[in-house]
Design a protein around this motif. Structure first.
Motif, PDB file in Angstrom:
ATOM      1  N   VAL A   1      -2.887   9.544  -5.843  1.00 14.04           N
ATOM      2  CA  VAL A   1      -3.058   8.295  -6.604  1.00 14.04           C
ATOM      3  C   VAL A   1      -2.535   7.157  -5.735  1.00 14.04           C
ATOM      4  N   CYS A   2      -3.355   6.124  -5.560  1.00 11.93           N
ATOM      5  CA  CYS A   2      -2.938   4.992  -4.724  1.00 11.93           C
ATOM      6  C   CYS A   2      -2.575   3.748  -5.531  1.00 11.93           C
ATOM      7  N   SER A   3      -2.883   3.705  -6.795  1.00 10.13           N
ATOM      8  CA  SER A   3      -2.654   2.520  -7.630  1.00 10.13           C
ATOM      9  C   SER A   3      -1.206   2.042  -7.561  1.00 10.13           C
TER      10      SER A   3
ATOM     11  N   TYR B   1      -5.799   5.793 -13.860  1.00 12.59           N
ATOM     12  CA  TYR B   1      -6.108   5.140 -12.589  1.00 12.59           C
ATOM     13  C   TYR B   1      -6.954   6.062 -11.721  1.00 12.59           C
ATOM     14  N   ASN B   2      -7.688   5.473 -10.786  1.00 14.08           N
ATOM     15  CA  ASN B   2      -8.512   6.269  -9.885  1.00 14.08           C
ATOM     16  C   ASN B   2      -7.635   7.223  -9.075  1.00 14.08           C
ATOM     17  N   SER B   3      -8.102   8.445  -8.929  1.00 13.91           N
ATOM     18  CA  SER B   3      -7.355   9.441  -8.151  1.00 13.91           C
ATOM     19  C   SER B   3      -8.329  10.455  -7.582  1.00 13.91           C
TER      20      SER B   3
ATOM     21  N   GLU C   1       0.130  -0.148  -9.596  1.00 13.06           N
ATOM     22  CA  GLU C   1       0.628  -0.197 -10.969  1.00 13.06           C
ATOM     23  C   GLU C   1       1.159   1.173 -11.407  1.00 13.06           C
ATOM     24  N   ALA C   2       0.429   2.225 -11.068  1.00 17.73           N
ATOM     25  CA  ALA C   2       0.875   3.583 -11.408  1.00 17.73           C
ATOM     26  C   ALA C   2       2.158   3.927 -10.668  1.00 17.73           C
ATOM     27  N   ARG C   3       2.229   3.577  -9.392  1.00 18.92           N
ATOM     28  CA  ARG C   3       3.421   3.880  -8.600  1.00 18.92           C
ATOM     29  C   ARG C   3       4.639   3.109  -9.095  1.00 18.92           C
TER      30      ARG C   3
ATOM     31  N   CYS D   1      -4.275  10.595 -16.111  1.00 22.28           N
ATOM     32  CA  CYS D   1      -4.018   9.373 -15.346  1.00 22.28           C
ATOM     33  C   CYS D   1      -5.181   8.392 -15.506  1.00 22.28           C
TER      34      CYS D   1
ATOM     35  N   ARG E   1       1.010   5.651  -1.759  1.00 21.58           N
ATOM     36  CA  ARG E   1       0.308   6.666  -2.539  1.00 21.58           C
ATOM     37  C   ARG E   1       1.312   7.659  -3.125  1.00 21.58           C
TER      38      ARG E   1
ATOM     39  N   ARG F   1       0.846  -1.188   0.000  1.00 21.51           N
ATOM     40  CA  ARG F   1       0.000   0.000   0.000  1.00 21.51           C
ATOM     41  C   ARG F   1       0.879   1.236   0.000  1.00 21.51           C
TER      42      ARG F   1
END
Length: 266
Positions: free
Chosen positions: A79-81, A55-57, A83-85, A53, A33, A31
């Motif tokens: 952004v918490c994803s 992804y959800n944000s 995959e994005a991080r 983006c 962000r 986890r």
């Protein structure tokens, strides 16, 4: 559209901005962000990032007391994803404290857009109180400072030397007068993604024309190896300056760099 394809000017700008002003927080069990907190007046750029983006944000705001204001209003994009991080970390946005660790991307990227993102987040664009146009960057990263100097030298022939200041050990790189005009015009081109207030300031900088009373811009005179020998052999700076036809301050800086083994402008 591939997320964070840095050959896309929008993502190149976004990545430069995130490297300078974003923060990656790592938690337990994968986890974590990404958070960017900026002044509320610049919230439009966060909305642009949210649209880019996939992804959800979320975008939130808060008002708090700071050293500069009793009621500073800010906006945050989060952004918490995972995959994005992972993608951002792969490109060079590290977790935790990063000011000295960030470097230009090691994949192909849109250079002007990337630098505009870095300058929007950690730089300044405008006109001084004395009416001189400028573009500047303040960074703790040696790699970023060096890259900006290299970019302006290769692209425009404008030479700057990256050196940390003695007060807080960060790099302050300044482009003034024609150099600032050239850089602002190149970075803030029509239709580019940018902070609106800095785009407006860049337009003012790009429109600057040297006033007649200032006289023509002086071309930089490069040092030769023979001049270096004369400078080091001269008993005093005054004698060196007279013999070389240069100012004492120029001779002082050059002699100090030679004796300290500092990098010299080409």
């Amino acid at each position: 559209m591939t997320f964070m394809d840095l050959e896309d000017p929008r993502y190149a700008y976004m990545f430069g901005f995130l490297q300078a002003d974003g923060h990656m927080h790592e938690g337990t069990r994968q986890r974590g962000r990404l958070t960017v907190e900026i002044s509320y007046r610049d919230i439009d750029i966060l909305r642009a990032f949210q649209e880019l983006c996939p992804y959800n944000s979320t975008i939130s705001e808060r008002t708090r007391a700071t050293n500069f204001s009793e009621s500073h209003r800010s906006a945050s994009w989060t952004v918490c994803s995972l995959e994005a991080r992972n993608r951002l970390a792969e490109l060079g946005l590290p977790y935790g404290k990063k000011s000295t660790r960030i470097t230009p991307p090691r994949v192909p990227f849109s250079k002007a857009d990337y630098l505009r993102g870095v300058i929007d987040a950690d730089g300044s664009v405008g006109i001084t109180a004395t009416g001189l146009p400028f573009v500047s960057l303040t960074t703790a990263s040696t790699a970023i400072a060096t890259y900006l100097c290299r970019f302006t030298k290769l692209t425009f022939g404008i030479q700057r030397r990256a050196g940390r200041n003695t007060r807080d050990h960060v790099y302050n790189i300044m482009y003034m007068r024609e150099a600032g005009v050239t850089l602002a015009d190149h970075l803030y081109y029509p239709g580019s993604l940018a902070l609106e207030r800095k785009r407006t300031a860049a337009a003012e900088v790009a429109a600057w024309v040297r006033p007649p009373h200032m006289g023509p811009a002086r071309g930089r005179r490069p040092w030769t190896q023979q001049e270096d020998h004369i400078l080091l052999a001269a008993p005093t700076l005054a004698q060196a300056a007279e013999r070389l036809g240069r100012s004492q301050s120029s001779c002082q800086v050059r002699r100090w760099r030679l004796r300290q083994g500092q990098p010299l402008p080409d």
